[in-house]
Scaffold this active site. Structure first.
Site, mmCIF file in Angstrom:
data_model
loop_
_atom_site.group_PDB
_atom_site.id
_atom_site.type_symbol
_atom_site.label_atom_id
_atom_site.label_comp_id
_atom_site.label_asym_id
_atom_site.label_seq_id
_atom_site.Cartn_x
_atom_site.Cartn_y
_atom_site.Cartn_z
ATOM 1 N N CYS A 179 -57.174 26.803 -17.061
ATOM 2 C CA CYS A 179 -57.020 28.212 -16.725
ATOM 3 C C CYS A 179 -55.563 28.517 -16.374
ATOM 4 C CB CYS A 179 -57.941 28.604 -15.586
ATOM 5 S SG CYS A 179 -57.661 27.696 -14.064
ATOM 6 N N GLY B 8 -37.790 2.860 -22.007
ATOM 7 C CA GLY B 8 -39.146 3.249 -21.660
ATOM 8 C C GLY B 8 -39.761 3.966 -22.849
ATOM 9 N N TYR C 1 -44.705 9.065 -21.114
ATOM 10 C CA TYR C 1 -44.832 10.212 -20.212
ATOM 11 C C TYR C 1 -46.020 11.091 -20.617
ATOM 12 C CZ TYR C 1 -40.274 8.356 -19.262
ATOM 13 O OH TYR C 1 -39.249 7.478 -18.982
ATOM 14 N N TYR D 207 -41.121 20.958 -20.117
ATOM 15 C CA TYR D 207 -39.814 21.319 -20.671
ATOM 16 C C TYR D 207 -39.857 21.611 -22.158
ATOM 17 C CZ TYR D 207 -40.123 16.174 -20.114
ATOM 18 O OH TYR D 207 -40.569 14.872 -20.020
#
Length: 428
Positions: A342, A272, A378, A313
């Site tokens: 925010c 991927g 991603y 992460y």
């Protein structure tokens, strides 16, 4: 093993198209994909019998169509990923299956869709075997096996071991084979994906685990899948994995199984990130420059609603400045990069745990552009409407021609499915 490409901190173009032109034509923030890089990465993997693109990395229909035209198959993990694959021109079934559904559960809709379209299923839980067998007895399945250990650049991307929800626990394989027999389901393949990031010493353990599981399953096995997780370098001190050695380890495993079974075994790989990550760039405009104590911030109009990996992460992405005036002779300064949301965590330069870090980047000001590189995996697929921000536009560049492959959301798109109950309005 080849070294990482250099990541310059100042840039003027993407795939031959000026950054300023892209920003002015399509607005910011905007995702831009270099089609040639996707084609190149698929070609890297031609030694494998089947290249199966894990579309969860980047599932735009134009990207799926490009992957299909390059001869790759596709992996899906949800009902609508199946529908995306079909919409992009993948056939529902064939040999090898053009589309595979890999998951740890069937929701009710996905079960119906795989039945209706005869989509091959790669089951990740014992219950899936019973649920599928009850409505589709006699079909073939593959099984995703959790070998009892995993690997990943973050605990959140480690998909093996007893802390992981993914796959059939290796000690339950015999029971799952019996379940399949009860429903007349043929177990034709095994799949083992244990996390992102790969080192070859660890891969040897994965191959041993796959061989053991395949021998337990027996001669009905005609396919083994190495899964995904192939890394790409995000920093200049990182290297590409040695694909020749990676393939050799899996090929030797396959050949031993062929000797045991007396028939050919197809070897699949399921990339991927490796296919799409380096193709993608997120362009944002610098809208404020501010000093906060010891930190100098460049604040841009894109945030974690566009690219969530850093806040999730602490993922590192190479970053460059694209000067609006074309002046590339700029000194460097230490800066942190933040977005418009925010949330204190809306920082692109952070380490895991949320600690703000700095980058040495060219001096820039309001109106200059920031280019976040290696953002094609991603990135957009994890986008959200937090703070009522629209999903940004996506653009594919092929042969220096630009193609809008996703229009920027409008306000009308954002609220299209919302409604104020009439009973509330009547009380005012």
């Amino acid at each position: 093993m080849s070294k990482a490409p250099s990541f310059p901190t100042i840039t003027t173009e993407i795939a031959g198209v000026p950054v300023t032109d892209l920003a002015k034509r399509f607005g910011t923030p905007v995702y831009v994909y270099d089609a040639a890089k996707i084609v190149e990465r698929i070609e890297d993997l031609r030694a494998f019998d089947v290249i199966r693109y894990a579309q969860k990395a980047c599932s735009n229909l134009a990207i799926l169509d490009l992957v299909r035209r390059c001869g790759a198959a596709v992996d899906t993990v949800s009902t609508n990923e199946i529908r995306r694959a079909l919409a992009a021109g993948f056939q529902p079934h064939g040999n090898p299956p053009p589309i595979v559904y890999t998951a740890d559960i069937f929701d009710r809709e996905s079960l119906q869709v795989v039945i209706d379209h005869d989509i091959h299923v790669n089951v990740g839980s014992p219950d899936m075997i019973d649920q599928y067998g009850e409505v589709a007895p006699g079909r073939n399945i593959t099984m995703r096996i959790n070998p009892g250990f995993g690997h990943g650049h973050s605990e959140k991307t480690n998909t093996g071991g007893d802390h992981s929800k993914h796959g059939i626990w290796h000690e339950q394989l015999d029971d799952c084979l019996r379940r399949a027999d009860q429903w007349g389901l043929g177990v034709t393949g095994l799949h083992m994906h244990i996390g992102s990031g790969t080192d070859l010493d660890h891969l040897k353990d994965v191959c041993v685990a796959m061989e053991k599981a395949a021998l337990t399953a027996g001669r009905t096995i005609t396919t083994i899948s190495a899964g995904g997780g192939l890394p790409i370098p995000y920093e200049e001190d990182e290297s590409y994995i040695d694909l020749t050695e990676y393939f050799r380890l899996w090929d030797e495993t396959r050949k031993r199984l062929e000797g045991e079974f007396g028939h050919e075994v197809t070897l699949e790989i399921e990339p991927g990130r490796y296919v799409s990550a380096e193709s993608g760039y997120l362009i944002a405009e610098i809208r404020a420059v501010k000093r906060q104590g010891d930190n100098l911030f460049y604040l841009v109009d894109g945030g974690f609603n566009n690219l969530a990996r850093p806040i999730l992460y602490g993922a590192y992405h190479p970053i460059a400045i694209a000067p609006a005036d074309g002046d590339t002779a700029r000194p460097l300064e230490e800066v942190a990069i933040g977005g418009p949301l925010c949330e204190s965590g809306d920082i692109f330069t952070q380490e895991e745990g949320g600690y703000v870090s700095k980058r040495s980047l060219p001096v820039a000001g309001v109106g200059d552009y920031l280019v976040i590189q290696c953002a094609g995996a991603y990135g957009s697929v994890m986008g959200s409407n937090y703070n009522s921000k629209p999903m940004c536009a996506e653009v594919l560049v092929r042969d220096e021609q630009t193609h809008l492959i996703r229009a920027r959301q409008t306000f009308e798109d954002l609220v299209r499915n919302e409604a104020i109950p009439s009973v509330v309005a009547a009380t005012e």
